[in-house]
Design a protein around this motif. Sequence first.
Motif, short mmCIF file in Angstrom:
data_model
loop_
_atom_site.label_atom_id
_atom_site.label_comp_id
_atom_site.label_asym_id
_atom_site.label_seq_id
_atom_site.Cartn_x
_atom_site.Cartn_y
_atom_site.Cartn_z
N ALA A 126 -0.30 21.44 -3.87
CA ALA A 126 0.06 20.02 -3.80
C ALA A 126 -1.17 19.13 -3.94
CB ALA A 126 0.75 19.73 -2.48
N ARG A 127 -2.27 19.46 -3.29
CA ARG A 127 -3.53 18.71 -3.34
C ARG A 127 -3.31 17.20 -3.15
NH1 ARG A 127 -7.37 20.56 -8.09
NH2 ARG A 127 -8.92 19.62 -6.72
N ILE A 128 -2.62 16.87 -2.09
CA ILE A 128 -2.23 15.46 -1.90
C ILE A 128 -3.44 14.55 -1.69
CG2 ILE A 128 -1.77 15.82 0.59
CD1 ILE A 128 0.63 13.67 -0.36
N MET A 129 -4.47 15.07 -1.00
CA MET A 129 -5.65 14.24 -0.76
C MET A 129 -6.32 13.86 -2.09
SD MET A 129 -6.20 13.72 2.49
CE MET A 129 -7.88 13.77 3.07
N ALA A 130 -6.43 14.88 -2.96
CA ALA A 130 -7.05 14.60 -4.25
C ALA A 130 -6.23 13.59 -5.05
CB ALA A 130 -7.21 15.89 -5.04
N GLN A 131 -4.90 13.78 -5.03
CA GLN A 131 -4.04 12.85 -5.76
C GLN A 131 -4.19 11.44 -5.22
OE1 GLN A 131 -2.62 13.53 -8.42
NE2 GLN A 131 -1.63 15.53 -8.46
N LEU A 132 -4.16 11.31 -3.89
CA LEU A 132 -4.30 9.99 -3.27
C LEU A 132 -5.65 9.37 -3.63
CD1 LEU A 132 -2.87 10.51 0.32
CD2 LEU A 132 -2.05 8.88 -1.36
N VAL A 175 0.84 -1.20 0.00
CA VAL A 175 0.00 0.00 0.00
C VAL A 175 0.88 1.25 0.00
CG1 VAL A 175 -1.72 1.31 1.29
CG2 VAL A 175 -1.91 -1.17 1.13
N LEU A 176 1.92 1.24 0.84
CA LEU A 176 2.82 2.40 0.88
C LEU A 176 3.51 2.57 -0.46
CD1 LEU A 176 4.45 2.17 4.42
CD2 LEU A 176 2.70 3.75 3.59
N GLY A 177 3.90 1.47 -1.04
CA GLY A 177 4.55 1.53 -2.35
C GLY A 177 3.65 2.19 -3.37
N PHE A 178 2.38 1.80 -3.37
CA PHE A 178 1.46 2.39 -4.34
C PHE A 178 1.14 3.84 -4.00
CE2 PHE A 178 -0.01 -0.42 -7.67
CZ PHE A 178 0.57 -1.61 -7.30
N ALA A 179 1.17 4.19 -2.69
CA ALA A 179 0.90 5.57 -2.29
C ALA A 179 2.04 6.49 -2.74
CB ALA A 179 0.71 5.66 -0.79
N PHE A 180 3.15 5.90 -3.04
CA PHE A 180 4.32 6.66 -3.45
C PHE A 180 4.04 7.49 -4.70
CE2 PHE A 180 8.96 7.03 -3.84
CZ PHE A 180 9.25 7.10 -2.49
N TRP A 181 3.27 6.92 -5.60
CA TRP A 181 3.01 7.62 -6.86
C TRP A 181 2.25 8.93 -6.64
CZ3 TRP A 181 4.33 8.87 -11.45
CH2 TRP A 181 3.41 9.44 -12.31
N PRO A 182 1.03 8.87 -6.04
CA PRO A 182 0.32 10.15 -5.83
C PRO A 182 1.11 11.11 -4.96
CG PRO A 182 -0.81 8.33 -4.71
CD PRO A 182 0.21 7.72 -5.61
N ALA A 183 1.81 10.60 -3.95
CA ALA A 183 2.60 11.48 -3.09
C ALA A 183 3.68 12.16 -3.91
CB ALA A 183 3.19 10.68 -1.95
N GLY A 184 4.31 11.39 -4.78
CA GLY A 184 5.37 11.94 -5.63
C GLY A 184 4.83 13.03 -6.54
N VAL A 185 3.66 12.77 -7.15
CA VAL A 185 3.08 13.78 -8.05
C VAL A 185 2.77 15.05 -7.26
CG1 VAL A 185 1.15 14.31 -9.56
CG2 VAL A 185 2.14 12.03 -9.58
N ALA A 186 2.19 14.87 -6.07
CA ALA A 186 1.85 16.04 -5.24
C ALA A 186 3.11 16.82 -4.88
CB ALA A 186 1.13 15.58 -3.97
N TRP A 208 -3.74 11.52 -16.69
CA TRP A 208 -4.42 12.75 -17.09
C TRP A 208 -4.97 13.46 -15.85
CZ3 TRP A 208 -9.01 15.34 -16.90
CH2 TRP A 208 -9.21 16.33 -17.87
N LEU A 209 -5.63 12.68 -14.98
CA LEU A 209 -6.20 13.27 -13.77
C LEU A 209 -5.11 13.78 -12.83
CD1 LEU A 209 -9.18 10.91 -13.05
CD2 LEU A 209 -9.31 13.37 -13.38
N ASN A 210 -4.02 13.02 -12.70
CA ASN A 210 -2.90 13.49 -11.88
C ASN A 210 -2.44 14.86 -12.38
OD1 ASN A 210 -1.53 10.17 -11.59
ND2 ASN A 210 -2.62 11.34 -10.04
N GLY A 211 -2.35 14.99 -13.70
CA GLY A 211 -1.91 16.26 -14.29
C GLY A 211 -2.94 17.35 -14.06
N TYR A 212 -4.21 16.98 -14.21
CA TYR A 212 -5.30 17.95 -14.04
C TYR A 212 -5.31 18.51 -12.63
CZ TYR A 212 -10.04 19.79 -13.95
OH TYR A 212 -11.12 20.60 -13.81
N ILE A 213 -5.11 17.61 -11.66
CA ILE A 213 -5.15 18.04 -10.26
C ILE A 213 -3.90 18.84 -9.90
CG2 ILE A 213 -5.14 17.22 -7.87
CD1 ILE A 213 -6.64 14.73 -8.96
N GLY A 214 -2.76 18.37 -10.36
CA GLY A 214 -1.51 18.90 -9.83
C GLY A 214 -0.95 20.10 -10.56
#
Lengths: 341, 422
Positions: free
Chosen positions: A205-211, A184-195, A258-264
Motif C-alpha cells: 500500500a505504501r500510504i505514507m509515500a503516496q501521501l 485537506v481531507l478531500g485532497f488526502a482522498f486521492w493518495p489514500a485511494g491509490v494506496a 506517474w509517481l503514484n503508479g511508481y510507488i503503488g
Amino acid sequence: MEIESTEIENMKSGTEKAITREIIIEEISRNYKLLHRYKLSQQQIHIGRDYHNDIILADPHVCPSHLSIELVDDQWKITDNQTMNGSFIENIKEKKHLANNHVVHDGDVITLGKSQLRILFTDHPVEPTVVFSPFEDVINLMRHPIALLLSIMLFTLITAGIFYLNTPKEINFSQLLVPTVSMVLGFAFWPAGVAFVSHLSRHDARIMAQLGVSFVFFNLMWLSDFLENILIFNSASGSIIPLFFMFISIALAFSLFWLNGYIGFHMTAKRRIIVAASMTALLFGGSYLVQYSNKPEFNPRPQYNATIMMPNFLMTSSSSVDEFIKGSEKLFEKTKKEALK
Amino acid sequence: MKAFFLLVFILLSSCISSNSYASEQAEQLFNQLKPSLYQIKLIDKASGEKSSIGSGFQISRDGIIATNYHVISSYALHPKKYRMEYLDNQGNKGGLSLQSVDVINDLALVKRDIDQEMAFFQLSKTTPQKGEELFSLGNPHDLGMIVVPGTYNGLKKESFNERIHFTGSINSGMSGGPVVNKQAQVVGINVATSGNSIGFLVPHDKLVSLYQDFLKAAPESIEEQMAQQLMSNQDKLMTAILNSSWQVRQLGEQGNIPIIDVPFIRCWGDSNADKADVLILTAVANCSLDENTYLSSHFFTGSIEIEFRTMQAKDIGANKFYRLYQQQISHAGAGNRADKENVTEYQCQHDLVMPDNQTINNKTIFCTRAYKKFPDLFDIIYLAASIDRKKQALVSHFTIAGVSKRNALAFTRQFMESVSWK
C-alpha cells in the motif's frame, strides 16, 4: 513475494537442458499472479485436493488425487489419474492439450479444475535486478514523517489562507477550521485511494509515500497558481503566460500520476507512462469537455481577466493611454469581421 | 437608471380620473375622431395569431397611418415572419405595409390601401401650453378604443431625445395612439409610461418631420434607414458629451472623478459608511443616460452608464483587500440587452495603464462587440482598477451601447485621462 509472471513466460528460452532433481511448482492465479511457490526435491510429486498430497489444492473442481509428476529418465512426466475435469498443458510452443503423459518443459502451465500451476526448473532465467531509481531517494525523503507533516501543514496553511482571503466578512478561527480540514481531507482522498487500490491488487500500500508525494505536488500546484497570477497581473492580454501555465499544470499532474503508479504498482516503464498519460488526459480532457458542453451558444457577458494583486507584486512598467487605445482599435476590427460573417 | 421607463405595451397601470365636463368633451372628440383610429396588430404568419398589438392613427387622406416603431418592430426586423393588420372602428380588417421608421423617436409610418379619400388627423402647428388639457386615444389591453383626458406638463426634463410629460394614464396597447388638444389636432403620440399616471409622448414635430422626409423620398430599405438614424443619433449624443465640460469632483477621500456636465446624464450616489462591520469602506457614484433606444424586445441600444467606486480597507491587510477588490471587478456586464442575432460576443483586452500625468496606475480592461445588422456600431465596456495604493482603490467603469469606433475611442481616451488620485 510478487513476480512478473508474463515476463518470465516470454523469456522462456525453449532449450531443453539437463533436468535437475529439484523442481519449482508455482500456484498462480488466472492472470498469472503468483499465489504460492513450492520447491520440491522428491522423485514423485502428488497434487490433488485431499491431505496426503504434496501440493494440496482447495479448488473444488480438482479431484482428491488429481495428478502426479514423476522423474523418469531425467524427465518429469505428468500422469493424470483419470480425473473428472481433466488436466491440461499450456505453453508458448504448443496448443492447449491434455496433460496425461506429457513431458514437462520449463515454464509449462498445467490447468487443473480452475487452478493453474506453473512448473519451473532451477535453471529458469530470471529478470535482471532492478536498480533503485533516483526517485526512490526522493520518495523516501517525501514519505519521511517530518517531511510529510511539513507538506501537509504547508498545504493546510495555504488552504486556510486562501479561505481567509476570499471571505468578504470577518471570520474567526473555527469558521476557517471546518472548510480547511475538509479541504485537506478531500485532497488526502486521492493518495489514500491509490494506496487502497494498490493494496487490493496485492501490492504494497505504501500510504505514507503516496501521501508524501501527493501533498508535495499539491503544494507545487499552489505555487504554480501563485506564480501564474503574478505573471498575468504583470502582463497585458494576448501573452502566452496562461498557455505556459496550462502546460505546467499538465506536467505536474502527469508527474504526480506517474509517481503514484511508481510507488503503488509494479509495471513496466512504458506501461506506467501510458497509464499516467491517460489519467492526465482524462483529467484535463474531461474538465475541458465539461466546460465545452456547458458553454452557452452565445455569451452576452464579456470574458476578461481581472487578476489584480497588491502593489508589492507589481514589477512591470505601465503602458500609456495611446498604446492602450491603439490596442483597443484592433478589437473593433476583430469584432466587425465577426459580425460580417 | 433608477427612473427607468417601461414601454407602454410592457407595463400595466391604473386609475383614470376625470370630471363630467371633461368626459363630455372627450366623448365628443372621440366620436369625431374614431373613424381615423386603428388598432394595429402583428400577426404571426405560421400560427395565424396576433403577437403584438398597438394603436395607430391616419395622418393623410391616402392612407398613411402613424404608430410607434416598437409596435411594429418585429415586422421591421423579420418581415417574412409577420404580417401587419389594422382593425378600424367598424370592425373592418386589412393589411398594412411599412413605409418609414424613426427608431430614435419610436415612430413608424404604415400604409393601408384605400378606395376613396378618408378623414384623417390634423397635426398641430403649435406646441401646447403647460397645464393644457389633452386627450390620449388608444386601445389598451385589446379592450376597445378609449379616450383618456390628461394634462400637458412640458417636455421631460433632462432628456436627450425630447419626450412630452403627460399626466394621464397611458396603458399597454395604447402605444402609437394620438394625443390631441381640444381642437382635435395631434400634439403627441403615446409612447411610454412610468406608472401612476405619468405618461410620455413623442412630440408631434418628430412625426411631422418624419412624414415630410417620407414625402420627399421614401426610404429604400428600412434597415438602412435605421442604421443611418442610429449612426447620426450616436454622433449627436457623443458630440454633445465630448464637447461638454467634464468637471472634476472628489469621490471618497482621495479619488478625483469626472462628472460630465450635460443635463441628460444624471448621477446617483451611495456609500456604506453607516455600516459598522464592513471590511471595506466603499463610496459609489453612478451616472447614466436615462433613455435607450428600443430595436426589438431582445435588443436595446443607445444607453450610457458610468460608475466610479472608491474603496478603503478597514482592519484588513493589503493582500485580503486586493482579493476582495478583485471579486468586485470580476463581473462587469453589458449595459444593454442584446442577443446572438444582433451582436457578436465581446472581445476584450487588458493592460496596466498609466496616463501621462502619472497620477494613477490602473489595470485597464476594454471590451467591445459589433452589431450585426448595423455595421460600424459597437457596444463598449471599459473598466479600470487602480493598483498603486496598498489599501485604497479607485474603480472607474463605463458601458456605452451603439457607438462608432471613433466616438468610442475618443470618449475612452478622455475618460482615462480624467480619473486620478487626488
